[in-house]
Design an enzyme around this catalytic site. Sequence first.
Site, PDB file in Angstrom:
ATOM      1  N   LYS A  77       0.109   4.205  -0.480  1.00 53.99           N
ATOM      2  CA  LYS A  77      -0.611   5.400   0.012  1.00 53.99           C
ATOM      3  C   LYS A  77      -0.321   6.594  -0.905  1.00 53.99           C
ATOM      4  O   LYS A  77      -0.129   6.414  -2.107  1.00 53.99           O
ATOM      5  CB  LYS A  77      -0.260   5.672   1.469  1.00 53.99           C
ATOM      6  CG  LYS A  77      -0.440   4.423   2.341  1.00 53.99           C
ATOM      7  CD  LYS A  77      -0.386   4.677   3.809  1.00 53.99           C
ATOM      8  CE  LYS A  77      -0.543   3.362   4.559  1.00 53.99           C
ATOM      9  NZ  LYS A  77      -0.617   3.511   5.991  1.00 53.99           N
ATOM     10  N   ASN A 125       0.867  -1.181   0.000  1.00 54.78           N
ATOM     11  CA  ASN A 125       0.000   0.000   0.000  1.00 54.78           C
ATOM     12  C   ASN A 125       0.904   1.232   0.000  1.00 54.78           C
ATOM     13  O   ASN A 125       1.425   1.623   1.040  1.00 54.78           O
ATOM     14  CB  ASN A 125      -0.900  -0.033   1.246  1.00 54.78           C
ATOM     15  CG  ASN A 125      -1.809   1.174   1.331  1.00 54.78           C
ATOM     16  OD1 ASN A 125      -1.883   1.976   0.402  1.00 54.78           O
ATOM     17  ND2 ASN A 125      -2.512   1.299   2.448  1.00 54.78           N
ATOM     18  N   SER A 167       2.745  -2.029  10.420  1.00 57.44           N
ATOM     19  CA  SER A 167       4.180  -2.014  10.741  1.00 57.44           C
ATOM     20  C   SER A 167       4.891  -3.338  10.459  1.00 57.44           C
ATOM     21  O   SER A 167       5.819  -3.723  11.181  1.00 57.44           O
ATOM     22  CB  SER A 167       4.417  -1.569  12.185  1.00 57.44           C
ATOM     23  OG  SER A 167       3.989  -0.231  12.346  1.00 57.44           O
ATOM     24  N   GLU A 207      -7.478   4.757   7.303  1.00 60.10           N
ATOM     25  CA  GLU A 207      -7.260   6.173   6.974  1.00 60.10           C
ATOM     26  C   GLU A 207      -8.475   6.738   6.230  1.00 60.10           C
ATOM     27  O   GLU A 207      -8.846   7.891   6.410  1.00 60.10           O
ATOM     28  CB  GLU A 207      -5.966   6.327   6.156  1.00 60.10           C
ATOM     29  CG  GLU A 207      -4.738   6.130   7.047  1.00 60.10           C
ATOM     30  CD  GLU A 207      -3.505   5.602   6.342  1.00 60.10           C
ATOM     31  OE1 GLU A 207      -3.451   5.597   5.109  1.00 60.10           O
ATOM     32  OE2 GLU A 207      -2.587   5.169   7.070  1.00 60.10           O
ATOM     33  N   GLY A 238       1.771   2.346  10.684  1.00 57.37           N
ATOM     34  CA  GLY A 238       2.743   3.428  10.560  1.00 57.37           C
ATOM     35  C   GLY A 238       3.409   3.833  11.863  1.00 57.37           C
ATOM     36  O   GLY A 238       4.063   4.874  11.939  1.00 57.37           O
ATOM     37  N   HIS A 250      -9.860   1.155   4.219  1.00 52.96           N
ATOM     38  CA  HIS A 250      -8.647   1.368   5.008  1.00 52.96           C
ATOM     39  C   HIS A 250      -8.974   2.323   6.157  1.00 52.96           C
ATOM     40  O   HIS A 250      -9.783   3.236   5.999  1.00 52.96           O
ATOM     41  CB  HIS A 250      -7.534   1.938   4.121  1.00 52.96           C
ATOM     42  CG  HIS A 250      -6.213   1.940   4.812  1.00 52.96           C
ATOM     43  ND1 HIS A 250      -5.868   2.906   5.732  1.00 52.96           N
ATOM     44  CD2 HIS A 250      -5.155   1.088   4.744  1.00 52.96           C
ATOM     45  CE1 HIS A 250      -4.652   2.639   6.197  1.00 52.96           C
ATOM     46  NE2 HIS A 250      -4.202   1.538   5.623  1.00 52.96           N
ATOM     47  N   GLU A 287      -6.054  -4.904  10.279  1.00 59.84           N
ATOM     48  CA  GLU A 287      -5.024  -3.914  10.548  1.00 59.84           C
ATOM     49  C   GLU A 287      -5.376  -3.145  11.826  1.00 59.84           C
ATOM     50  O   GLU A 287      -6.213  -2.219  11.780  1.00 59.84           O
ATOM     51  CB  GLU A 287      -4.927  -2.905   9.404  1.00 59.84           C
ATOM     52  CG  GLU A 287      -4.545  -3.510   8.076  1.00 59.84           C
ATOM     53  CD  GLU A 287      -3.948  -2.438   7.151  1.00 59.84           C
ATOM     54  OE1 GLU A 287      -2.795  -2.607   6.748  1.00 59.84           O
ATOM     55  OE2 GLU A 287      -4.625  -1.446   6.868  1.00 59.84           O
TER      56      GLU A 287
END
Length: 254
Positions: free
Chosen positions: A11, A9, A216, A100, A176, A98, A170
């Site tokens: 991003k 990904n 991560s 985000e 991250g 996701h 996730e």
Amino acid sequence: MRSKIIAANWKMNKDEYESKKLTFEILKHLNKNNNTSINKILCVPFPFLSTIINMCSGIEGLFVGAQNCSSNIDGPYTGEVSCLMLKSLSVRYTIVGHSERRDLFGESESLILEKIKRLVAENMIPIYCCGESLEERNKGFHIKKVLNQIEDSIFKLSTKEVKNVIIAYEPIWAIGTGKTADLEDIQEIHLAIRKGIRSKFGRSISKNISILYGGSINALNAKQIFDLSDVDGGLVGGASLNSQDFIDIVNSFN
Ligand code: PGA
């Protein structure tokens, strides 16, 4: 047999030149050693899809995917990208839901369900993300939270539709941050997801659905995570921006 998958990904990172360079380096590594039993999916920004699809064409086990799509077919939706547009580029895989997108763009479970339905109707494959916040984890609500998410979207699919779905667990607090969930916790929640799928859709579907871990993942922790019996691969963010790290993660999977 469920598929083994490592999805990158990217991003909103890299410009056109950098994207081509990263893809070129990945191709160089795969040229030397390509374990074709692992599907590698590069989920890249929309503007670079065509270029990267062309670069990757003909490489066995390597696919290019998107990071999002619209829940609408077409029409006055400025700035949106439809499944049909992606399909016309031969994109098969798309990340949906996701954290985000949920947190920063207010995407609800019902919107995510609409996107999944659009994708599977086009024979495309959603990589559906779910996961709990740190607060939910600390309160011990993590399994309930993830199963609730799945009940509100995946469980509303038909048996035929769900066959085309990949799930990515996730934990939001691991994305991250350099923190990964404990191995036992990852296995526990993947098993809970698989059992949930089994109770809703039956044993055959639950055995065949791929459940990825994301948050991560790096070249050092990947192997232990992929060795867990209910983990079928990973969704890799930061570490997928470096070709060597990404390939090391792919190669740690066997
Ligand atoms: P990360 O991102 O590997 O940088 O934690 C994973 C993701 O957001 O999909």
